[in-house]
Enzyme design. Structure first.
Site, PDB file in Angstrom:
ATOM      1  N   CYS A 255      27.481  17.174 -61.208  1.00 39.81           N
ATOM      2  CA  CYS A 255      28.525  17.736 -62.072  1.00 39.81           C
ATOM      3  C   CYS A 255      28.227  19.335 -62.051  1.00 39.81           C
ATOM      4  O   CYS A 255      29.389  19.890 -62.266  1.00 39.81           O
ATOM      5  CB  CYS A 255      28.406  17.220 -63.485  1.00 39.81           C
ATOM      6  SG  CYS A 255      28.503  15.482 -63.664  1.00 39.81           S
TER       7      CYS A 255
ATOM      8  N   ASN B 107      35.644  12.076 -67.213  1.00 38.22           N
ATOM      9  CA  ASN B 107      34.736  12.753 -66.489  1.00 38.22           C
ATOM     10  C   ASN B 107      34.699  12.918 -65.105  1.00 38.22           C
ATOM     11  O   ASN B 107      34.539  11.770 -64.444  1.00 38.22           O
ATOM     12  CB  ASN B 107      33.160  12.585 -66.995  1.00 38.22           C
ATOM     13  CG  ASN B 107      32.069  13.290 -66.397  1.00 38.22           C
ATOM     14  OD1 ASN B 107      32.268  14.072 -65.306  1.00 38.22           O
ATOM     15  ND2 ASN B 107      31.160  13.098 -67.034  1.00 38.22           N
TER      16      ASN B 107
ATOM     17  N   HIS C 153      32.006  21.844 -68.620  1.00 41.53           N
ATOM     18  CA  HIS C 153      32.138  20.759 -67.727  1.00 41.53           C
ATOM     19  C   HIS C 153      32.599  19.526 -68.805  1.00 41.53           C
ATOM     20  O   HIS C 153      31.987  19.536 -69.837  1.00 41.53           O
ATOM     21  CB  HIS C 153      30.691  19.980 -67.308  1.00 41.53           C
ATOM     22  CG  HIS C 153      30.711  18.759 -66.792  1.00 41.53           C
ATOM     23  ND1 HIS C 153      31.760  18.189 -65.951  1.00 41.53           N
ATOM     24  CD2 HIS C 153      29.806  17.662 -66.979  1.00 41.53           C
ATOM     25  CE1 HIS C 153      31.363  17.099 -65.645  1.00 41.53           C
ATOM     26  NE2 HIS C 153      30.504  16.694 -66.188  1.00 41.53           N
TER      27      HIS C 153
HETATM   28  O1  UT7 Z   1      28.702  14.342 -66.302  1.00 43.78           O
HETATM   29  C1  UT7 Z   1      27.358  14.201 -66.285  1.00 43.78           C
HETATM   30  C2  UT7 Z   1      26.905  14.138 -67.563  1.00 43.78           C
HETATM   31  N1  UT7 Z   1      27.239  13.122 -68.472  1.00 43.78           N
HETATM   32  C3  UT7 Z   1      27.283  13.460 -69.894  1.00 43.78           C
HETATM   33  O2  UT7 Z   1      27.195  14.540 -70.357  1.00 43.78           O
HETATM   34  C4  UT7 Z   1      27.383  12.314 -70.778  1.00 43.78           C
HETATM   35  C5  UT7 Z   1      26.885  12.686 -72.134  1.00 43.78           C
HETATM   36  N2  UT7 Z   1      26.662  11.405 -73.108  1.00 43.78           N
HETATM   37  C6  UT7 Z   1      27.761  10.822 -73.665  1.00 43.78           C
HETATM   38  O3  UT7 Z   1      28.910  11.524 -73.366  1.00 43.78           O
HETATM   39  C7  UT7 Z   1      27.561   9.923 -74.665  1.00 43.78           C
HETATM   40  O4  UT7 Z   1      26.185   9.755 -75.051  1.00 43.78           O
HETATM   41  C8  UT7 Z   1      28.056   8.438 -74.374  1.00 43.78           C
HETATM   42  C9  UT7 Z   1      29.658   9.013 -74.410  1.00 43.78           C
HETATM   43  C10 UT7 Z   1      27.856   8.141 -73.035  1.00 43.78           C
HETATM   44  C11 UT7 Z   1      27.859   7.568 -75.193  1.00 43.78           C
HETATM   45  O5  UT7 Z   1      28.161   7.849 -76.466  1.00 43.78           O
HETATM   46  P1  UT7 Z   1      27.077   7.782 -77.845  1.00 43.78           P
HETATM   47  O6  UT7 Z   1      27.575   8.138 -79.170  1.00 43.78           O
HETATM   48  O7  UT7 Z   1      25.973   8.273 -77.432  1.00 43.78           O
HETATM   49  O8  UT7 Z   1      26.767   6.167 -77.836  1.00 43.78           O
HETATM   50  P2  UT7 Z   1      25.310   5.294 -77.331  1.00 43.78           P
HETATM   51  O9  UT7 Z   1      25.138   5.358 -76.057  1.00 43.78           O
HETATM   52  O10 UT7 Z   1      24.324   5.813 -78.472  1.00 43.78           O
HETATM   53  O11 UT7 Z   1      25.850   3.914 -77.867  1.00 43.78           O
HETATM   54  C12 UT7 Z   1      26.310   3.702 -79.255  1.00 43.78           C
HETATM   55  C13 UT7 Z   1      26.666   2.211 -79.540  1.00 43.78           C
HETATM   56  C14 UT7 Z   1      25.883   1.234 -78.686  1.00 43.78           C
HETATM   57  O12 UT7 Z   1      25.954  -0.051 -79.370  1.00 43.78           O
HETATM   58  P3  UT7 Z   1      24.576  -0.300 -80.370  1.00 43.78           P
HETATM   59  O13 UT7 Z   1      23.479  -0.398 -79.723  1.00 43.78           O
HETATM   60  O14 UT7 Z   1      24.608   0.758 -81.534  1.00 43.78           O
HETATM   61  O15 UT7 Z   1      25.146  -1.597 -81.171  1.00 43.78           O
HETATM   62  C15 UT7 Z   1      26.470   0.840 -77.363  1.00 43.78           C
HETATM   63  O16 UT7 Z   1      26.207  -0.322 -76.926  1.00 43.78           O
HETATM   64  O17 UT7 Z   1      28.072   2.143 -78.657  1.00 43.78           O
HETATM   65  C16 UT7 Z   1      28.004   1.109 -77.764  1.00 43.78           C
HETATM   66  N3  UT7 Z   1      28.742   1.417 -76.599  1.00 43.78           N
HETATM   67  C17 UT7 Z   1      30.179   1.160 -76.732  1.00 43.78           C
HETATM   68  N4  UT7 Z   1      30.757   0.547 -77.623  1.00 43.78           N
HETATM   69  C18 UT7 Z   1      32.156   0.222 -77.244  1.00 43.78           C
HETATM   70  C19 UT7 Z   1      28.350   2.154 -75.503  1.00 43.78           C
HETATM   71  N5  UT7 Z   1      29.566   2.192 -74.615  1.00 43.78           N
HETATM   72  C20 UT7 Z   1      30.338   1.461 -75.359  1.00 43.78           C
HETATM   73  C21 UT7 Z   1      32.028   1.216 -75.197  1.00 43.78           C
HETATM   74  N6  UT7 Z   1      32.731   0.449 -76.129  1.00 43.78           N
HETATM   75  N7  UT7 Z   1      32.471   1.572 -74.356  1.00 43.78           N
END
Ligand code: UT7
Length: 317
Positions: free
Chosen positions: A109, A272, A242
């Site tokens: 990225c 993204n 980004h």
């Molecule tokens: O371009 C490269 C750089 N990339 C980035 O900068 C990405 C950086 N990270 C992020 O943007 C965020 O961490 C994400 C958007 C990827 C994820 O958001 P989060 O708030 O950090 O969620 P998490 O990974 O901590 O997951 C929280 C919950 C989990 O469920 P449990 O374990 O709490 O029951 C996931 O399984 O959200 C669940 N989850 C979803 N639920 C519904 C993960 N993806 C989804 C989804 N829909 N699409």
């Protein structure tokens, strides 16, 4: 070192909204919008990445009012072009009928900032003058559409800029941090010549760790800019970050106590788009006439590698 004299962008026609993903995986519009800010993304379902990169390049050349023959170099940043060889840069070079050298950079990225850094060095050494930078990504190729934690995030797109000799680049710094396992995708091709066993080629990401890396990277870059240029966040007119996640951008904005209008976004429409996100955003603002001569732009990106890169450019077009 350099200045930007033209910008361009292109996205594929097919739009996948959040309802599209509700039909594929266990997710919801509410979760996607509240956790990421993403509403739609464009996906390349027909045609090649070369064609998309070509459209962005053509728009940037027209905007810069220069001909392909005036180019001294083409740099493409991409996770992967249409071929392993030739490079995406060579494919675009052939389509725009330029005759200059062309090569690819993969800095995930942060690819656009890495490309600016390489271009700045080559222009400063008087090796080349007019450089076309294209950041083009077909992330849909690497996305596992059964993995809800990644499939909703990414989109395809291309952004481009023409740069030439000038004094607009005030600061540039690229780097890396440890964390290969935090964000990766392989080619999906067999690595072992005898077994020919196919690898799983999908994007795998530790979202929360990358989130922390992203906010720390941008905030420490702002501090460094402050030290080196003796300027404050208030002096920067536009923060082109980004476009990975609206919450990352908002956390940074709130920490810096800056108004929303200084942080334009395109992730809500395009998701993204990796290296393409910043040049696509820059082109949108350029074409809307938002940039005024002398505006200070702060660009910052972070991604797989882990790569990071930030720069400050005066708008001088
Ligand atoms: O371009 C490269 C750089 N990339 C980035 O900068 C990405 C950086 N990270 C992020 O943007 C965020 O961490 C994400 C958007 C990827 C994820 O958001 P989060 O708030 O950090 O969620 P998490 O990974 O901590 O997951 C929280 C919950 C989990 O469920 P449990 O374990 O709490 O029951 C996931 O399984 O959200 C669940 N989850 C979803 N639920 C519904 C993960 N993806 C989804 C989804 N829909 N699409």
């Amino acid at each position: 070192m350099l200045k930007i004299i033209g910008t361009g962008r292109a996205v594929p026609d097919f739009i996948a909204d959040n309802a599209f993903f509700e039909r594929l995986v266990d997710t919801s519009d509410e979760w996607i919008v509240s956790r990421t800010g993403i509403k739609t993304r464009h996906i390349l379902t027909e045609g090649s990445l070369t064609e998309l990169a070509f459209k962005a390049a053509k728009n940037a050349l027209d905007n810069a009012n220069i001909k392909p023959n005036d180019l001294d170099l083409i740099i493409c940043s991409s996770l992967q072009g249409d071929y392993i060889t030739p490079s995406l840069a060579c494919c675009v070079k052939s389509k725009i009928k330029a005759t200059c050298p062309a090569f690819d950079i993969n800095a995930a990225c942060a690819g656009f900032i890495y490309s600016l850094n390489v271009a700045a060095g080559l222009i400063k050494s008087e090796i080349y003058n007019n450089v076309l930078i294209i950041s083009a990504e077909r992330l849909s190729k690497f996305v596992d559409y059964t993995d809800r934690s990644t499939c909703v995030l990414f989109g395809d797109g291309a952004g481009a800029a023409v740069v030439t000799e000038g004094n607009a680049l005030r600061y540039i710094n690229v780097g890396t941090e440890e964390g290969i396992e935090l964000l990766f995708a392989n080619s999906g091709l067999p690595q072992n010549c005898f077994t020919k066993k196919r690898e799983q080629g999908f994007i795998t990401m530790n979202g929360p760790e990358i989130f922390k890396f992203a906010t720390q990277t941008v905030l420490s870059a702002i501090k460094d800019v402050g030290k080196r240029l003796s300027i404050k966040a208030d002096d920067i007119k536009w923060f082109l970050l980004h476009q990975a996640n609206g919450r990352i951008i908002d956390t940074i904005r709130k920490t810096l106590k800056q108004p929303q209008e200084k942080f334009p976004e395109n992730h809500s429409k395009f998701g993204n788009t990796s290296a393409a996100s910043i040049p696509m955003l820059m082109d949108e603002l350029n074409r809307e006439g938002k940039f005024k001569k002398g505006d200070l732009l702060f660009l910052s990106a972070f991604g797989g590698g882990l790569t990071k890169g930030s720069c400050v450019i005066t708008w001088d077009k």
